[in-house]
Motif scaffolding. Structure first.
Motif, PDB file in Angstrom:
ATOM      1  N   GLY A  55      34.464  72.769  29.766  1.00  0.00           N
ATOM      2  CA  GLY A  55      33.949  71.474  30.186  1.00  0.00           C
ATOM      3  C   GLY A  55      32.893  70.918  29.241  1.00  0.00           C
ATOM      4  N   ILE A  56      32.040  71.787  28.724  1.00  0.00           N
ATOM      5  CA  ILE A  56      31.015  71.337  27.776  1.00  0.00           C
ATOM      6  C   ILE A  56      31.671  70.777  26.518  1.00  0.00           C
ATOM      7  CG2 ILE A  56      29.231  72.164  26.190  1.00  0.00           C
ATOM      8  CD1 ILE A  56      28.252  73.990  28.417  1.00  0.00           C
ATOM      9  N   GLY A  57      32.690  71.459  26.014  1.00  0.00           N
ATOM     10  CA  GLY A  57      33.387  70.959  24.836  1.00  0.00           C
ATOM     11  C   GLY A  57      34.034  69.611  25.091  1.00  0.00           C
ATOM     12  N   ALA A  58      34.687  69.476  26.258  1.00  0.00           N
ATOM     13  CA  ALA A  58      35.364  68.219  26.589  1.00  0.00           C
ATOM     14  C   ALA A  58      34.360  67.086  26.745  1.00  0.00           C
ATOM     15  CB  ALA A  58      36.188  68.400  27.860  1.00  0.00           C
ATOM     16  N   TYR A  59      33.287  67.318  27.491  1.00  0.00           N
ATOM     17  CA  TYR A  59      32.334  66.246  27.768  1.00  0.00           C
ATOM     18  C   TYR A  59      31.493  65.890  26.544  1.00  0.00           C
ATOM     19  CZ  TYR A  59      32.737  64.820  32.612  1.00  0.00           C
ATOM     20  OH  TYR A  59      33.170  64.246  33.765  1.00  0.00           O
ATOM     21  N   THR A  60      31.094  66.862  25.749  1.00  0.00           N
ATOM     22  CA  THR A  60      30.253  66.568  24.591  1.00  0.00           C
ATOM     23  C   THR A  60      30.982  65.671  23.601  1.00  0.00           C
ATOM     24  OG1 THR A  60      29.110  68.699  24.813  1.00  0.00           O
ATOM     25  CG2 THR A  60      28.940  67.578  22.697  1.00  0.00           C
ATOM     26  N   SER A  61      32.186  66.056  23.226  1.00  0.00           N
ATOM     27  CA  SER A  61      32.935  65.244  22.254  1.00  0.00           C
ATOM     28  C   SER A  61      33.300  63.884  22.831  1.00  0.00           C
ATOM     29  CB  SER A  61      34.204  65.989  21.826  1.00  0.00           C
ATOM     30  OG  SER A  61      35.056  66.216  22.930  1.00  0.00           O
ATOM     31  N   THR A  62      33.655  63.830  24.118  1.00  0.00           N
ATOM     32  CA  THR A  62      34.060  62.558  24.727  1.00  0.00           C
ATOM     33  C   THR A  62      32.882  61.602  24.848  1.00  0.00           C
ATOM     34  OG1 THR A  62      35.821  63.660  25.966  1.00  0.00           O
ATOM     35  CG2 THR A  62      35.114  61.506  26.749  1.00  0.00           C
ATOM     36  N   LEU A  63      31.739  62.089  25.300  1.00  0.00           N
ATOM     37  CA  LEU A  63      30.564  61.226  25.425  1.00  0.00           C
ATOM     38  C   LEU A  63      30.101  60.720  24.062  1.00  0.00           C
ATOM     39  CD1 LEU A  63      28.500  63.120  28.164  1.00  0.00           C
ATOM     40  CD2 LEU A  63      29.651  60.910  28.392  1.00  0.00           C
ATOM     41  N   LEU A  64      30.091  61.598  23.068  1.00  0.00           N
ATOM     42  CA  LEU A  64      29.673  61.170  21.735  1.00  0.00           C
ATOM     43  C   LEU A  64      30.631  60.129  21.159  1.00  0.00           C
ATOM     44  CD1 LEU A  64      28.532  64.538  20.094  1.00  0.00           C
ATOM     45  CD2 LEU A  64      27.089  62.628  20.792  1.00  0.00           C
ATOM     46  N   TYR A  65      31.910  60.281  21.459  1.00  0.00           N
ATOM     47  CA  TYR A  65      32.894  59.333  20.929  1.00  0.00           C
ATOM     48  C   TYR A  65      32.842  57.997  21.657  1.00  0.00           C
ATOM     49  CZ  TYR A  65      37.382  57.200  19.823  1.00  0.00           C
ATOM     50  OH  TYR A  65      38.350  56.314  19.440  1.00  0.00           O
ATOM     51  N   THR A  66      32.803  58.025  22.985  1.00  0.00           N
ATOM     52  CA  THR A  66      32.871  56.776  23.755  1.00  0.00           C
ATOM     53  C   THR A  66      31.555  56.007  23.735  1.00  0.00           C
ATOM     54  OG1 THR A  66      32.344  58.020  25.787  1.00  0.00           O
ATOM     55  CG2 THR A  66      34.668  57.648  25.279  1.00  0.00           C
ATOM     56  N   MET A  67      30.422  56.703  23.622  1.00  0.00           N
ATOM     57  CA  MET A  67      29.125  56.031  23.694  1.00  0.00           C
ATOM     58  C   MET A  67      28.490  55.780  22.329  1.00  0.00           C
ATOM     59  SD  MET A  67      27.308  57.773  27.010  1.00  0.00           S
ATOM     60  CE  MET A  67      28.004  57.553  28.655  1.00  0.00           C
ATOM     61  N   ALA A  68      28.822  56.629  21.344  1.00  0.00           N
ATOM     62  CA  ALA A  68      28.176  56.485  20.038  1.00  0.00           C
ATOM     63  C   ALA A  68      29.167  56.352  18.900  1.00  0.00           C
ATOM     64  CB  ALA A  68      27.241  57.677  19.773  1.00  0.00           C
ATOM     65  N   GLY A  69      30.457  56.429  19.177  1.00  0.00           N
ATOM     66  CA  GLY A  69      31.458  56.288  18.131  1.00  0.00           C
ATOM     67  C   GLY A  69      31.552  57.468  17.195  1.00  0.00           C
ATOM     68  N   VAL A  70      31.026  58.615  17.599  1.00  0.00           N
ATOM     69  CA  VAL A  70      31.073  59.814  16.759  1.00  0.00           C
ATOM     70  C   VAL A  70      32.482  60.402  16.803  1.00  0.00           C
ATOM     71  CG1 VAL A  70      30.137  62.134  16.403  1.00  0.00           C
ATOM     72  CG2 VAL A  70      28.650  60.281  17.186  1.00  0.00           C
ATOM     73  N   SER A  71      33.003  60.780  15.661  1.00  0.00           N
ATOM     74  CA  SER A  71      34.341  61.339  15.577  1.00  0.00           C
ATOM     75  C   SER A  71      34.450  62.596  16.441  1.00  0.00           C
ATOM     76  CB  SER A  71      34.680  61.692  14.133  1.00  0.00           C
ATOM     77  OG  SER A  71      35.881  62.441  14.068  1.00  0.00           O
ATOM     78  N   PRO A  72      35.568  62.773  17.148  1.00  0.00           N
ATOM     79  CA  PRO A  72      35.744  63.990  17.959  1.00  0.00           C
ATOM     80  C   PRO A  72      35.681  65.277  17.140  1.00  0.00           C
ATOM     81  CG  PRO A  72      37.352  62.334  18.585  1.00  0.00           C
ATOM     82  CD  PRO A  72      36.663  61.819  17.362  1.00  0.00           C
ATOM     83  N   TRP A  73      35.981  65.198  15.850  1.00  0.00           N
ATOM     84  CA  TRP A  73      35.871  66.388  15.006  1.00  0.00           C
ATOM     85  C   TRP A  73      34.412  66.835  14.924  1.00  0.00           C
ATOM     86  CZ3 TRP A  73      40.411  68.488  13.832  1.00  0.00           C
ATOM     87  CH2 TRP A  73      41.544  67.675  13.755  1.00  0.00           C
TER      88      TRP A  73
END
Length: 318
Positions: A55-73
């Motif tokens: 869950g931490i992996g899923a939420y961290t990458s998703t929040l960074l991508y949807t809120m800050a535009g950070v690449s999921p990589w």
């Protein structure tokens, strides 16, 4: 080499979209089960809290991508770092426990992670469910063709298996097997148990977190009830047991059996009523485990030893 050929060659052989998606899930869960096996199989620490790292992996990458535009990589690496930090923090209290008490403590860790996320929603603008806009692109870890997802899942599985292979043939791997078989004897021989348990936990948590990011970018929607579900931890443990605990091929074979079985039963029995496919799925797994209590790899190894012994006996009496 056979595994490399399957992981990178099979996606180009399969044409049907349904089977390509199924192939991705088999490879993803094969990698996740192998990651769980680093701790539960090699070290004998039966964790049921890996849903926290997923869950931490899923939420961290998703929040960074949807809120800050950070690449999921990049977000995946941030999730790995947070999961490793959590693994380090829980290692001291949980490693003081053994057996069923350790398993119960890890269940509490997974449930606590879900509750903390829900609590944070009061102070941060985090929606309960997060949808990811579908914009195919390598930088966004989204693909228009399911074949690309299957290849990505195959690379993930190969990476985890490569680490498991190296670990199983190294001194830390031998130490982990020793503490799994007899913890008191391992301690008496001078092995630093906490150090090597922590190594297994960190590796297992990191790869599980990475798998959470891959799953989030595949389904493009996450919520606490799914990515922090206890069912994920149970499935990973079950696949390793089904294939063979503490073996390299066991988790892969377990995923190759369990994932298609669950998907086909859901398709065939979905109209029979809610939970009907799960009842049949559970009954079939019970039968399989009763027939092969040591898993698929264990049953095959036992049969091979019997054949070798029979051959030797026949040669002796010839």
């Amino acid at each position: 080499m056979a595994l490399l050929a399957l992981a990178l060659g099979l996606p180009f052989v399969v044409e049907d979209r349904f089977y390509l998606n199924l192939l991705f899930l088999v490879m993803l869960y094969g990698g996740l089960a192998s990651a769980w096996n680093l701790l539960g199989g090699f070290a004998g620490q039966f964790s049921l809290g890996h849903t926290a790292f997923f869950g931490i992996g899923a939420y961290t990458s998703t929040l960074l991508y949807t809120m800050a535009g950070v690449s999921p990589w990049v977000g995946a690496l941030a999730g790995v770092a947070l999961s490793a930090l959590l693994a380090f923090l829980i290692s001291y209290p949980t490693f003081r426990l053994r057996g069923v008490f350790f398993s119960m403590a890890t269940i509490a860790v997974g449930e606590t992670a879900r509750i903390v996320l829900l609590w944070l929603r009061r102070y941060a603008e985090i929606p309960y469910g997060i949808s990811i806009n579908y914009e195919p692109g390598l930088a966004r870890m989204m693909f228009a063709e399911p074949r690309s997802y299957a290849l990505l899942g195959g690379l993930f599985m190969l990476m985890v298996c490569a680490v498991a292979y190296v670990l199983s043939r190294s001194r830390p791997g031998y130490y982990l097997n020793a503490l799994r078989d007899n913890e008191e004897a391992a301690r008496a021989s001078g092995i630093d148990l906490r150090r090597y348990k922590l190594l297994a936990l960190l590796l297992s948590a990191a790869f599980t977190s990475l798998g959470g990011t891959l799953m989030a970018q595949y389904v493009l929607y996450i919520e606490p009830g799914t990515v922090f579900s206890l069912a994920i931890s149970v499935d990973l443990a079950l696949m390793s047991i089904l294939g063979g605990l503490g073996t390299l091929a066991g988790p892969l074979l377990g995923a190759a059996v369990a994932v298609p079985l669950q998907e086909f039963l859901r398709d065939w029995l979905g109209s029979a009523g809610a939970g009907a496919h799960l009842a049949v799925y559970g009954a079939l797994l019970v039968v399989i485990v009763m027939i092969m209590p040591q898993g698929v790899v264990g049953a095959w190894s036992q049969r091979r030893r019997k054949q070798v012994n029979r051959t030797r006996e026949a040669a002796r009496h010839a």
